[in-house]
Motif scaffolding. Structure first.
Motif, PDB file in Angstrom:
ATOM      1  N   ALA A 187      48.423  51.208  41.214  1.00  0.00           N
ATOM      2  CA  ALA A 187      47.546  51.977  40.730  1.00  0.00           C
ATOM      3  C   ALA A 187      46.762  50.811  39.541  1.00  0.00           C
ATOM      4  N   ALA A 188      47.745  50.279  38.703  1.00  0.00           N
ATOM      5  CA  ALA A 188      46.680  49.688  37.173  1.00  0.00           C
ATOM      6  C   ALA A 188      45.676  48.528  38.906  1.00  0.00           C
ATOM      7  N   SER A 189      46.209  48.016  40.031  1.00  0.00           N
ATOM      8  CA  SER A 189      45.857  47.276  41.015  1.00  0.00           C
ATOM      9  C   SER A 189      44.109  47.729  41.690  1.00  0.00           C
ATOM     10  N   ARG A 190      44.529  49.410  42.321  1.00  0.00           N
ATOM     11  CA  ARG A 190      43.520  50.068  42.999  1.00  0.00           C
ATOM     12  C   ARG A 190      42.280  49.603  41.804  1.00  0.00           C
ATOM     13  N   ALA A 191      42.373  50.059  40.595  1.00  0.00           N
ATOM     14  CA  ALA A 191      41.276  49.918  39.447  1.00  0.00           C
ATOM     15  C   ALA A 191      41.068  49.248  38.390  1.00  0.00           C
ATOM     16  N   GLY A 192      41.669  47.779  39.452  1.00  0.00           N
ATOM     17  CA  GLY A 192      41.648  46.092  38.650  1.00  0.00           C
ATOM     18  C   GLY A 192      41.695  46.630  37.311  1.00  0.00           C
ATOM     19  N   ASP A 193      42.398  47.232  36.627  1.00  0.00           N
ATOM     20  CA  ASP A 193      43.294  47.403  35.572  1.00  0.00           C
ATOM     21  C   ASP A 193      44.415  45.968  35.022  1.00  0.00           C
ATOM     22  N   PHE A 194      43.215  44.907  34.504  1.00  0.00           N
ATOM     23  CA  PHE A 194      44.436  43.521  34.332  1.00  0.00           C
ATOM     24  C   PHE A 194      44.794  43.799  33.712  1.00  0.00           C
ATOM     25  N   ALA A 217      48.578  39.013  38.419  1.00  0.00           N
ATOM     26  CA  ALA A 217      47.308  39.760  38.306  1.00  0.00           C
ATOM     27  C   ALA A 217      46.231  39.692  38.760  1.00  0.00           C
ATOM     28  N   ALA A 218      46.176  38.805  38.477  1.00  0.00           N
ATOM     29  CA  ALA A 218      44.649  38.193  39.441  1.00  0.00           C
ATOM     30  C   ALA A 218      44.851  38.323  40.437  1.00  0.00           C
ATOM     31  N   MET A 219      45.734  37.809  41.162  1.00  0.00           N
ATOM     32  CA  MET A 219      45.776  37.336  42.743  1.00  0.00           C
ATOM     33  C   MET A 219      45.624  39.406  42.826  1.00  0.00           C
ATOM     34  N   PHE A 220      46.014  40.416  42.622  1.00  0.00           N
ATOM     35  CA  PHE A 220      46.189  41.541  43.003  1.00  0.00           C
ATOM     36  C   PHE A 220      45.046  42.673  42.346  1.00  0.00           C
ATOM     37  N   SER A 221      44.914  42.501  41.300  1.00  0.00           N
ATOM     38  CA  SER A 221      43.199  43.055  40.312  1.00  0.00           C
ATOM     39  C   SER A 221      42.252  43.369  41.277  1.00  0.00           C
ATOM     40  N   GLY A 222      42.122  44.714  41.309  1.00  0.00           N
ATOM     41  CA  GLY A 222      41.509  45.823  42.748  1.00  0.00           C
ATOM     42  C   GLY A 222      41.646  45.190  44.479  1.00  0.00           C
ATOM     43  N   ARG A 223      42.710  44.254  44.072  1.00  0.00           N
ATOM     44  CA  ARG A 223      43.247  44.964  45.567  1.00  0.00           C
ATOM     45  C   ARG A 223      44.376  46.383  45.359  1.00  0.00           C
ATOM     46  N   ALA A 224      44.878  46.334  47.249  1.00  0.00           N
ATOM     47  CA  ALA A 224      46.230  47.171  47.257  1.00  0.00           C
ATOM     48  C   ALA A 224      44.998  48.452  47.192  1.00  0.00           C
TER      49      ALA A 224
END
Length: 282
Positions: A187-194, A217-224
């Motif tokens: 959920a945090a990854s999709r939301a870009g919640d670093f 976290a930078a790798m996954f932020s805004g991903r998934a």
């Protein structure tokens, strides 16, 4: 000739159930196929004049072949050949078995425990448990297969059931917490919640070439965006699937409630060897 044709018809009619029995006994697709083939050789040479219940008779033959294979495997102290999950899709369950939702719940509650504990049971315990609890075979029939009384067969199944349930209960809390953490991570990854991602990661977390919580976290932020929560071989994970087929699996390691590592699996051959239950968008 008429008898052989009748036997061919009966075997063809019940072969899905026979493969399902063999697979759940042996937990190996290749061994299950070998067991069914061996059963066919046996029944093709048998006298069928006294056979009144073809389905029960064929199931008994397959169960005895599986029992012999388990005893041989135990004697040699070998692990089952091949991967635990089916190579492609698991053989069809007989009519009246659990549906997809029930299978998912089963995998969630006792998936890992069942796979682990089954291999610690004696061949007789394993047969009694699988045949009764999964295929609803009577203890009288199981006793005939094992050359034991129905009471003894019931005791074997009960003993096996207690061990499976005990292992499931012991691992349930930890597994549920891991699911919660992975769901929060996705959920945090999709939301870009670093910030939320960093909070969920161990300071020394590793994912691919990224090392450290902030790098991961930078790798996954805004991903998934398309990844969903899943059970992979009964263990909480994340899966990206296209048209129902898994294309990538993200496996997580933990220290307490913190994610310490994320491993990626995209090899098609390896993915086919995994037992994947998609749990939906987290």
């Amino acid at each position: 000739m008429a008898e052989q044709e009748w036997l061919n018809e009966q075997f063809a009619e019940h072969q899905d159930r026979l493969r399902a029995v063999a697979y759940r006994m042996l937990r190996s697709s290749s061994d299950a196929e070998d067991a069914v083939q061996e059963a066919w050789l046996r029944v093709s040479r048998a006298d069928t004049d006294q056979v009144e219940n073809p389905a029960g008779w064929l199931t008994t033959v397959v169960a005895r072949v599986c029992l012999n294979m388990l005893e041989s495997r135990r004697t040699r102290r070998e692990d089952p050949a091949g991967a635990l999950p089916p190579e492609q899709e698991e053989p069809a369950m007989p009519t009246g078995s659990a549906g997809p939702e029930d299978e998912a719940l089963l995998a969630d509650s006792v998936g890992v425990a069942l796979l682990v504990v089954l291999d610690t049971l004696t061949p007789a315990e394993r047969l009694a448990f699988v045949m009764h609890d999964v295929f609803d075979v009577s203890f009288a029939e199981i006793g005939t297969i094992l050359d034991r009384s129905p009471v003894a067969a019931r005791q074997l199944a009960s003993r096996a059931r207690r061990r499976v349930q005990g292992a499931a209960a012991a691992s349930d809390a930890a597994r549920s917490r891991k699911r919660e953490v992975i769901a929060a991570f996705l959920a945090a990854s999709r939301a870009g919640d670093f910030t939320a991602l960093v909070e969920l990661l161990d300071p020394d977390a590793v994912a691919g070439d990224a090392q450290g919580a902030q790098a991961v976290a930078a790798m996954f932020s805004g991903r998934a965006q398309a990844a969903v929560l899943a059970l992979v071989d009964g263990v909480p994970a994340a899966v990206w699937a296209h048209r129902g087929r898994a294309k990538a699996v993200l496996a997580f390691t933990f220290d307490a409630d913190k994610i310490t590592g994320i491993e990626f699996e995209t090899d098609e051959d390896r993915l086919r060897d995994l037992d994947i239950v998609l749990l939906g968008v987290s």
